[in-house]
Scaffold this motif. Sequence first.
Motif, PDB file in Angstrom:
ATOM      1  N   ASP A   1       0.810  -1.219   0.000  1.00 14.51           N
ATOM      2  CA  ASP A   1       0.000   0.000   0.000  1.00 14.51           C
ATOM      3  C   ASP A   1       0.848   1.276   0.000  1.00 14.51           C
ATOM      4  O   ASP A   1       0.419   2.314   0.510  1.00 14.51           O
ATOM      5  CB  ASP A   1      -0.949  -0.001   1.211  1.00 14.51           C
ATOM      6  N   GLU A   2       2.041   1.204  -0.589  1.00 14.51           N
ATOM      7  CA  GLU A   2       2.852   2.404  -0.686  1.00 14.51           C
ATOM      8  C   GLU A   2       2.102   3.495  -1.453  1.00 14.51           C
ATOM      9  O   GLU A   2       1.397   3.221  -2.415  1.00 14.51           O
ATOM     10  CB  GLU A   2       4.169   2.133  -1.415  1.00 14.51           C
ATOM     11  N   GLY A   3       2.292   4.724  -1.000  1.00 17.94           N
ATOM     12  CA  GLY A   3       1.680   5.856  -1.684  1.00 17.94           C
ATOM     13  C   GLY A   3       0.498   6.449  -0.962  1.00 17.94           C
ATOM     14  O   GLY A   3       0.005   7.517  -1.357  1.00 17.94           O
ATOM     15  N   VAL A   4       0.011   5.774   0.084  1.00 15.45           N
ATOM     16  CA  VAL A   4      -1.092   6.312   0.886  1.00 15.45           C
ATOM     17  C   VAL A   4      -0.715   6.187   2.358  1.00 15.45           C
ATOM     18  O   VAL A   4       0.319   5.622   2.711  1.00 15.45           O
ATOM     19  CB  VAL A   4      -2.430   5.586   0.592  1.00 15.45           C
ATOM     20  N   ALA A   5      -1.576   6.706   3.228  1.00 16.91           N
ATOM     21  CA  ALA A   5      -1.293   6.696   4.664  1.00 16.91           C
ATOM     22  C   ALA A   5      -1.693   5.376   5.306  1.00 16.91           C
ATOM     23  O   ALA A   5      -2.810   4.890   5.080  1.00 16.91           O
ATOM     24  CB  ALA A   5      -2.019   7.848   5.352  1.00 16.91           C
ATOM     25  N   ALA A   6      -0.789   4.819   6.104  1.00 14.40           N
ATOM     26  CA  ALA A   6      -1.140   3.650   6.912  1.00 14.40           C
ATOM     27  C   ALA A   6      -2.095   4.055   8.022  1.00 14.40           C
ATOM     28  O   ALA A   6      -3.078   3.364   8.305  1.00 14.40           O
ATOM     29  CB  ALA A   6       0.117   3.020   7.498  1.00 14.40           C
ATOM     30  N   HIS A   7      -1.815   5.180   8.659  1.00 25.26           N
ATOM     31  CA  HIS A   7      -2.681   5.710   9.712  1.00 25.26           C
ATOM     32  C   HIS A   7      -2.322   7.167   9.957  1.00 25.26           C
ATOM     33  O   HIS A   7      -1.351   7.695   9.399  1.00 25.26           O
ATOM     34  CB  HIS A   7      -2.572   4.889  11.004  1.00 25.26           C
ATOM     35  N   TYR A   8      -3.127   7.826  10.787  1.00 28.16           N
ATOM     36  CA  TYR A   8      -2.923   9.241  11.113  1.00 28.16           C
ATOM     37  C   TYR A   8      -2.681   9.430  12.604  1.00 28.16           C
ATOM     38  O   TYR A   8      -2.966  10.496  13.152  1.00 28.16           O
ATOM     39  CB  TYR A   8      -4.128  10.063  10.648  1.00 28.16           C
ATOM     40  N   GLY A   9      -2.170   8.395  13.245  1.00 24.87           N
ATOM     41  CA  GLY A   9      -1.814   8.517  14.651  1.00 24.87           C
ATOM     42  C   GLY A   9      -2.437   7.485  15.561  1.00 24.87           C
ATOM     43  O   GLY A   9      -1.844   7.122  16.573  1.00 24.87           O
TER      44      GLY A   9
END
Length: 382
Positions: free
Chosen positions: A19-27
């Motif tokens: 899933d490179e290119g997007v966020a895994a999480h925001y915290g």
Amino acid sequence: MTGSPFLTLPGAVPAEAPDEGVAAHYGNPLVEQRRLEQGRAIVDLSHRGVVTVSGPDRLSWLNSMASRALDRLAPGESVEALFLDASGHVEHAVHALDDGERTWLVVEGGDAARALAGWLDRMRFMLRVEVADASDAHAVVAAVPRGDDLPFELPEGALAWDDPWRRVIADGYAYAPESGHAGATWRLVEAIVPRPALAGLAAQVRAGTLQAAGVLALEALRIAAWRPRFATEVDERTLPHELDWLRSAVDLNKGCYRGQETVAKVVNLGRPPRRLVMLHLDGSDTILPVPGDVVIGVKQRPEPAPGEDPERRAVGAITSAAMHHELGPIALAVVKRAVPAELELIVESHGTDVAASQVEIVPAGAGPAVEVPRLPRLGIRH
């Protein structure tokens, strides 16, 4: 594809493969799971690939190659389809939607889009179709809606694909029992939007009028729903039966397509050689397995010799794993068909044995849908 504006949001942590290119999480992935499950969050899937097929012959042409009947696909109708090789192994999986002029195919990523577009282009021959990789112009975002409401307004020119996984399609087939199926309440909508619209959606998150969830949150909910994914559960040997994918992506009454003979043979006369299971993992060591970690079956001999250790044998491998906000650590794994449901399992991960309990998705006893009559043996008299 350009970098996603969602990666510039506060707290965004980039995801790793696939899933490179997007966020895994925001915290806080667990909080994001709850927001997503409650229908209050958007997931950036702009790393997904988008292929378009236009021309008057597009639906009949795609129908001749796909596992789903696409020749009468109505505008706005959502389907999932597989493209198989001659032996029935899964080569491409697409989320398909037609707008009356083009058929839109969402695939796992840019490489998958180029591979699919190239393969389709080579199959055109003299038909009136045009194939294009539209990934640079269009992107994908997703949400888990409550009712018919998405947490964001679809931008102009957007299309919405509604995942069919929650029920068995007409002319499909399910190995997993419908009663108590974890996917029954699964709902995912993927929106194909003009790529410039990503900046506006990210701006809504920055302004606090929309909430975002990373792909880790979506993965946890997907695994809990037993939902297979091409980028994680599929390898070069995968038959759709092994992942219970006939449930949503294969039409058993459809006409000829490449790989159909194997699909029909395994359903009617055989057994899937491997099968998908969900694992509840022991979380006491806070170890989360990674794809490829070996699943071990542990068998105690009936009368072990003093000091004899139980027999350990590799029976499969982890394909996906996640920390779920209610279930704790869970995983999907593909194991050998004959692995008993009651067999004690462990996962070898990071040099540690992680205990695992099995939930059958494709049951160990899954057999042919058609019982073949036994012929009497010659020479036997009653």
